[in-house]
Design an enzyme around this catalytic site. Structure first.
Site, PDB file in Angstrom:
ATOM      1  N   SER A 143       0.862  -1.197   0.000  1.00 35.35           N
ATOM      2  CA  SER A 143       0.000   0.000   0.000  1.00 35.35           C
ATOM      3  C   SER A 143       0.892   1.237   0.000  1.00 35.35           C
ATOM      4  CB  SER A 143      -0.860  -0.012   1.274  1.00 35.35           C
ATOM      5  OG  SER A 143      -1.480   1.242   1.481  1.00 35.35           O
ATOM      6  N   TYR A 156      -3.530  -0.619   9.890  1.00 29.01           N
ATOM      7  CA  TYR A 156      -3.313  -0.839   8.449  1.00 29.01           C
ATOM      8  C   TYR A 156      -1.915  -0.351   8.060  1.00 29.01           C
ATOM      9  CZ  TYR A 156      -4.568  -0.917   3.440  1.00 29.01           C
ATOM     10  OH  TYR A 156      -4.624  -1.171   2.086  1.00 29.01           O
TER      11      TYR A 156
HETATM   12  P1  NAP Z   1     -11.761  -5.368  -1.518  1.00 36.59           P
HETATM   13  O1  NAP Z   1     -12.563  -5.253  -2.772  1.00 36.59           O
HETATM   14  O2  NAP Z   1     -12.413  -5.160  -0.198  1.00 36.59           O
HETATM   15  O3  NAP Z   1     -11.008  -6.751  -1.558  1.00 36.59           O
HETATM   16  C1  NAP Z   1     -10.460  -7.365  -0.411  1.00 36.59           C
HETATM   17  C2  NAP Z   1     -10.446  -8.860  -0.641  1.00 36.59           C
HETATM   18  O4  NAP Z   1      -9.861  -9.503   0.504  1.00 36.59           O
HETATM   19  C3  NAP Z   1     -11.858  -9.412  -0.805  1.00 36.59           C
HETATM   20  O5  NAP Z   1     -11.818 -10.472  -1.715  1.00 36.59           O
HETATM   21  C4  NAP Z   1     -12.134  -9.927   0.601  1.00 36.59           C
HETATM   22  O6  NAP Z   1     -13.134 -10.902   0.652  1.00 36.59           O
HETATM   23  C5  NAP Z   1     -10.773 -10.493   0.937  1.00 36.59           C
HETATM   24  N1  NAP Z   1     -10.678 -10.769   2.357  1.00 36.59           N
HETATM   25  C6  NAP Z   1     -10.764  -9.890   3.385  1.00 36.59           C
HETATM   26  N2  NAP Z   1     -10.702 -10.547   4.547  1.00 36.59           N
HETATM   27  C7  NAP Z   1     -10.610 -11.867   4.257  1.00 36.59           C
HETATM   28  C8  NAP Z   1     -10.534 -13.041   5.040  1.00 36.59           C
HETATM   29  N3  NAP Z   1     -10.572 -13.020   6.376  1.00 36.59           N
HETATM   30  N4  NAP Z   1     -10.447 -14.245   4.413  1.00 36.59           N
HETATM   31  C9  NAP Z   1     -10.434 -14.299   3.072  1.00 36.59           C
HETATM   32  N5  NAP Z   1     -10.514 -13.214   2.269  1.00 36.59           N
HETATM   33  C10 NAP Z   1     -10.589 -12.014   2.865  1.00 36.59           C
HETATM   34  O7  NAP Z   1     -10.605  -4.277  -1.548  1.00 36.59           O
HETATM   35  P2  NAP Z   1      -9.335  -4.095  -2.496  1.00 36.59           P
HETATM   36  O8  NAP Z   1      -9.072  -2.646  -2.518  1.00 36.59           O
HETATM   37  O9  NAP Z   1      -9.466  -4.824  -3.777  1.00 36.59           O
HETATM   38  O10 NAP Z   1      -8.191  -4.759  -1.601  1.00 36.59           O
HETATM   39  C11 NAP Z   1      -7.314  -5.748  -2.073  1.00 36.59           C
HETATM   40  C12 NAP Z   1      -5.938  -5.520  -1.460  1.00 36.59           C
HETATM   41  O11 NAP Z   1      -5.416  -4.283  -1.949  1.00 36.59           O
HETATM   42  C13 NAP Z   1      -5.941  -5.407   0.058  1.00 36.59           C
HETATM   43  O12 NAP Z   1      -4.788  -6.048   0.590  1.00 36.59           O
HETATM   44  C14 NAP Z   1      -5.848  -3.910   0.286  1.00 36.59           C
HETATM   45  O13 NAP Z   1      -5.282  -3.584   1.519  1.00 36.59           O
HETATM   46  C15 NAP Z   1      -4.954  -3.524  -0.864  1.00 36.59           C
HETATM   47  N6  NAP Z   1      -4.946  -2.115  -1.228  1.00 36.59           N
HETATM   48  C16 NAP Z   1      -6.062  -1.505  -1.701  1.00 36.59           C
HETATM   49  C17 NAP Z   1      -5.981  -0.163  -2.050  1.00 36.59           C
HETATM   50  C18 NAP Z   1      -7.149   0.586  -2.607  1.00 36.59           C
HETATM   51  O14 NAP Z   1      -7.039   1.803  -2.806  1.00 36.59           O
HETATM   52  N7  NAP Z   1      -8.261  -0.035  -2.884  1.00 36.59           N
HETATM   53  C19 NAP Z   1      -4.787   0.539  -1.911  1.00 36.59           C
HETATM   54  C20 NAP Z   1      -3.678  -0.124  -1.417  1.00 36.59           C
HETATM   55  C21 NAP Z   1      -3.759  -1.452  -1.081  1.00 36.59           C
HETATM   56  P3  NAP Z   1     -14.654 -10.492   1.024  1.00 36.59           P
HETATM   57  O15 NAP Z   1     -15.248  -9.944  -0.243  1.00 36.59           O
HETATM   58  O16 NAP Z   1     -15.250 -11.772   1.456  1.00 36.59           O
HETATM   59  O17 NAP Z   1     -14.590  -9.456   2.107  1.00 36.59           O
END
Ligand code: NAP
Length: 251
Positions: A143, A156
């Site tokens: 991140s 986080y």
């Molecule tokens: P997201 O759409 O909320 O995706 C998160 C994913 O992780 C979902 O598939 C979620 O499943 C899964 N997950 C969460 N807790 C879990 C658990 N206990 N067991 C299994 N799966 C779990 O958000 P995203 O933005 O795509 O995030 C993906 C990654 O990118 C994360 O590591 C996040 O920190 C990182 N990130 C995102 C951003 C951003 O701006 N969006 C920026 C930097 C880093 P469920 O659907 O079941 O909850």
């Protein structure tokens, strides 16, 4: 030697791929030729479809990655379904927001456990096979808070800073075995994870003003970097955190 970005004949395990960045990465890896196992707690119906449309094999492994309990089973099931794991993408992650002075121990532990502890132990379990086969690619989703502190998200920031450290630690020990470990630091990407920020008019405006590209990222913006780090084209890249952020860190 010809440079190859192809993943034909390769297999990947991607966590949290039912939505957002994980879905875009899983589909991107399949479009580059990889068969993909998806591990997560929600059924990734749409992602399974998109991978099949790309002409690759897709399997689902149901697992709650909030603890390390399922990591050995997840790796075993992926190997049973696909034969081996060439690429692991540790994408599953959560975020908890609250003011620093009242931030709870539960919100600390939940984020550290899912975003950092499971990431390390799933990597360890997959790396055993990668070391035995003499090759592998581990890609951790970091991140901007691997580099910065953020606002109202201390667990986080701690977890994602830890992801940067453990990426380098794993890279150092696994490089002699032909296994590369890198991370991608996405900028502000429009997903469920950032829904609260997008909905907050003031924060949304402040964020957009600071992004040189002038827009939120789309999950598909992350897929190209993931394909590069999964492919033979990156065989001499290890221990690196690649920002895909529309220029945010350059300011
Ligand atoms: P997201 O759409 O909320 O995706 C998160 C994913 O992780 C979902 O598939 C979620 O499943 C899964 N997950 C969460 N807790 C879990 C658990 N206990 N067991 C299994 N799966 C779990 O958000 P995203 O933005 O795509 O995030 C993906 C990654 O990118 C994360 O590591 C996040 O920190 C990182 N990130 C995102 C951003 C951003 O701006 N969006 C920026 C930097 C880093 P469920 O659907 O079941 O909850």
């Amino acid at each position: 030697m010809a440079i190859s970005f192809s993943l034909a004949g390769k297999t990947a395990l991607v966590t949290g791929a039912n939505t957002g960045i994980g879905q875009a990465i899983a589909v991107g890896l399949a479009q580059a030729g990889a068969d993909v196992a998806l591990a997560g707690r929600s059924h990734p119906a749409e992602t399974l479809d998109l991978i099949a449309q790309a002409g690759c094999k897709a399997v689902n492994i149901t697992a709650d990655l909030a603890s390390t309990a399922p990591v050995t089973r997840v790796v075993d099931e992926a190997v049973a379904a696909l034969g081996r794991i060439d690429i692991l993408v540790n994408n599953a992650g959560i975020i908890r927001r609250d003011d620093l002075l009242q931030f709870s121990e539960a919100d600390w532990d939940a984020v550290i456990d899912t975003n950092l502890k499971t990431l390390f132990f799933l990597s360890q379990a997959a790396a055993r096979g990668m070391v035995a086969q003499g090759s592998g690619k581990i890609i951790n989703i970091a991140s901007l808070l691997t580099f910065q502190g953020g606002i109202r998200v201390p667990s986080y920031a701690a977890a994602k800073s830890g992801v940067g450290g453990v990426t380098k630690a794993m890279a150092n020990e696994l490089a002699p075995h032909g296994v590369q470990v890198n991370a991608i630091a996405p900028g502000y990407i429009a997903t469920n994870n950032t829904a609260a920020l997008q909905a907050d008019e003031t924060r949304n405006r402040q964020i957009l003003e600071r992004i040189p590209a002038g827009r939120w990222g789309d999950p598909s913006d992350i897929a190209g970097a993931a394909v590069f780090l999964a492919s033979p084209a990156s065989n001499y890249v290890t221990g690196h955190v690649l920002a895909v952020d529309g220029g945010w860190l350059a300011r």
